[in-house]
Design a protein around this motif. Sequence first.
Motif, PDB file in Angstrom:
ATOM      1  N   ALA A  85      15.180 -68.845 -64.363  1.00 59.26           N
ATOM      2  CA  ALA A  85      15.029 -70.251 -63.993  1.00 59.26           C
ATOM      3  C   ALA A  85      15.778 -71.158 -64.961  1.00 59.26           C
ATOM      4  O   ALA A  85      15.906 -70.858 -66.153  1.00 59.26           O
ATOM      5  CB  ALA A  85      13.552 -70.629 -63.982  1.00 59.26           C
ATOM      6  N   GLU A  86      16.257 -72.266 -64.445  1.00 61.10           N
ATOM      7  CA  GLU A  86      16.783 -73.304 -65.332  1.00 61.10           C
ATOM      8  C   GLU A  86      15.642 -73.855 -66.181  1.00 61.10           C
ATOM      9  O   GLU A  86      14.483 -73.896 -65.755  1.00 61.10           O
ATOM     10  CB  GLU A  86      17.419 -74.424 -64.508  1.00 61.10           C
ATOM     11  N   ASP A  87      15.965 -74.288 -67.386  1.00 61.78           N
ATOM     12  CA  ASP A  87      14.931 -74.774 -68.306  1.00 61.78           C
ATOM     13  C   ASP A  87      14.180 -75.985 -67.770  1.00 61.78           C
ATOM     14  O   ASP A  87      13.046 -76.245 -68.176  1.00 61.78           O
ATOM     15  CB  ASP A  87      15.553 -75.115 -69.659  1.00 61.78           C
ATOM     16  N   ARG A  88      14.774 -76.699 -66.848  1.00 65.07           N
ATOM     17  CA  ARG A  88      14.127 -77.909 -66.326  1.00 65.07           C
ATOM     18  C   ARG A  88      12.922 -77.605 -65.444  1.00 65.07           C
ATOM     19  O   ARG A  88      12.113 -78.497 -65.176  1.00 65.07           O
ATOM     20  CB  ARG A  88      15.140 -78.746 -65.535  1.00 65.07           C
ATOM     21  N   LEU A  89      12.784 -76.367 -64.992  1.00 65.06           N
ATOM     22  CA  LEU A  89      11.709 -76.026 -64.057  1.00 65.06           C
ATOM     23  C   LEU A  89      10.475 -75.524 -64.800  1.00 65.06           C
ATOM     24  O   LEU A  89      10.535 -74.524 -65.523  1.00 65.06           O
ATOM     25  CB  LEU A  89      12.162 -74.946 -63.078  1.00 65.06           C
ATOM     26  N   ALA A  90       9.363 -76.183 -64.617  1.00 64.78           N
ATOM     27  CA  ALA A  90       8.087 -75.693 -65.131  1.00 64.78           C
ATOM     28  C   ALA A  90       7.642 -74.481 -64.317  1.00 64.78           C
ATOM     29  O   ALA A  90       8.161 -74.213 -63.220  1.00 64.78           O
ATOM     30  CB  ALA A  90       7.029 -76.790 -65.051  1.00 64.78           C
ATOM     31  N   VAL A  91       6.665 -73.748 -64.838  1.00 69.02           N
ATOM     32  CA  VAL A  91       6.167 -72.554 -64.151  1.00 69.02           C
ATOM     33  C   VAL A  91       5.675 -72.901 -62.747  1.00 69.02           C
ATOM     34  O   VAL A  91       5.934 -72.161 -61.786  1.00 69.02           O
ATOM     35  CB  VAL A  91       5.041 -71.902 -64.977  1.00 69.02           C
ATOM     36  N   ALA A 147       7.021 -71.462 -58.966  1.00 72.38           N
ATOM     37  CA  ALA A 147       6.133 -70.867 -57.963  1.00 72.38           C
ATOM     38  C   ALA A 147       6.322 -71.494 -56.589  1.00 72.38           C
ATOM     39  O   ALA A 147       6.118 -70.838 -55.565  1.00 72.38           O
ATOM     40  CB  ALA A 147       4.687 -70.995 -58.408  1.00 72.38           C
ATOM     41  N   ARG A 148       6.725 -72.771 -56.554  1.00 73.44           N
ATOM     42  CA  ARG A 148       6.931 -73.437 -55.268  1.00 73.44           C
ATOM     43  C   ARG A 148       8.205 -72.982 -54.573  1.00 73.44           C
ATOM     44  O   ARG A 148       8.413 -73.248 -53.396  1.00 73.44           O
ATOM     45  CB  ARG A 148       6.955 -74.959 -55.460  1.00 73.44           C
ATOM     46  N   ARG A 149       9.081 -72.295 -55.302  1.00 72.65           N
ATOM     47  CA  ARG A 149      10.371 -71.891 -54.740  1.00 72.65           C
ATOM     48  C   ARG A 149      10.368 -70.482 -54.151  1.00 72.65           C
ATOM     49  O   ARG A 149      11.349 -70.056 -53.550  1.00 72.65           O
ATOM     50  CB  ARG A 149      11.449 -72.025 -55.822  1.00 72.65           C
ATOM     51  N   GLY A 150       9.287 -69.739 -54.346  1.00 70.90           N
ATOM     52  CA  GLY A 150       9.214 -68.394 -53.792  1.00 70.90           C
ATOM     53  C   GLY A 150       8.028 -67.637 -54.348  1.00 70.90           C
ATOM     54  O   GLY A 150       7.344 -68.102 -55.265  1.00 70.90           O
ATOM     55  N   CYS A 163      10.374 -62.027 -56.338  1.00 72.55           N
ATOM     56  CA  CYS A 163      11.232 -62.138 -57.527  1.00 72.55           C
ATOM     57  C   CYS A 163      11.555 -63.574 -57.931  1.00 72.55           C
ATOM     58  O   CYS A 163      12.546 -63.805 -58.630  1.00 72.55           O
ATOM     59  CB  CYS A 163      12.540 -61.372 -57.331  1.00 72.55           C
ATOM     60  N   ILE A 164      10.742 -64.537 -57.526  1.00 70.27           N
ATOM     61  CA  ILE A 164      11.028 -65.933 -57.847  1.00 70.27           C
ATOM     62  C   ILE A 164       9.965 -66.520 -58.783  1.00 70.27           C
ATOM     63  O   ILE A 164      10.279 -66.969 -59.889  1.00 70.27           O
ATOM     64  CB  ILE A 164      11.123 -66.797 -56.565  1.00 70.27           C
ATOM     65  N   ALA A 165       8.711 -66.501 -58.372  1.00 67.68           N
ATOM     66  CA  ALA A 165       7.662 -67.224 -59.101  1.00 67.68           C
ATOM     67  C   ALA A 165       7.478 -66.727 -60.530  1.00 67.68           C
ATOM     68  O   ALA A 165       7.103 -67.493 -61.418  1.00 67.68           O
ATOM     69  CB  ALA A 165       6.337 -67.139 -58.342  1.00 67.68           C
TER      70      ALA A 165
END
Length: 244
Positions: free
Chosen positions: A182-188, A192-195, A200-202
């Motif tokens: 993940a890019e650093d800008r994305l919180a955990v 989780a909202r992306r997959g 293999c996403i969350a």
Amino acid sequence: MEATRDELREEVREKYAAAATAGGCGCGDDGCCTGGDFGSALYDVAQRAELPGAAVLASLGCGNPTAVADLREGEHVLDLGSGGGIDVILSARRVGPTGHAYGLDMTEEMLELARRNAAEAGVGNVTFLKGLIEEIPLPDASLDVVISNCVINLSTDKPAVLREIGRVLRHGGRIGISDVVAEDRLAVTERARRGSYVGCIAGALSVSEYIGGLRSAGFADVSVELTREVADGMHGAIVRAVRV
């Protein structure tokens, strides 16, 4: 209610066991790591030609770690989460008869498939082990290279995985890992909202989390190269580092 570590691990095991017995993923859009950014399409035609058809069909990764690990004759290499054995077979051929390739997987169905694929490919310098990537069943400082293909993001204890990789590698040993990062800008919570986790996403680490985790585990020359976007702010990546 949030799933426990054991529940997540069992969900992953069930999905990949189903993939092994189905002869491909067979898990649906929210199942295994599949789609245009995953699987055998990430290997070139010549590499796919080296492999049994069942191994190609069972390829569920997000990269091609054998292409970046710079494997050499005589080396001992371990593939974490070896699945149907595609990267173990390719690695065994790269290191030659004086080297050895190990595959580690927690799913008995995948191990059975991998052993059949290796036998069909005619490679003898391979060993498939059942176990957890958080508890690698190999001695300290016994390996030259550790590879993995879109599996570390599935672990429920990633610091333990990175420590174990450091433990089994000799000083100067190296890693060549393909993973979703993940890019650093994305919180955990945003990841989780992306997959899904099993998709293999969350469960993906961020770039800085990967770098910090490897440094804490005794690695230097750490790099995380983002190669292509698989979801908003989530990328297939190549992770390299050297054990000090």
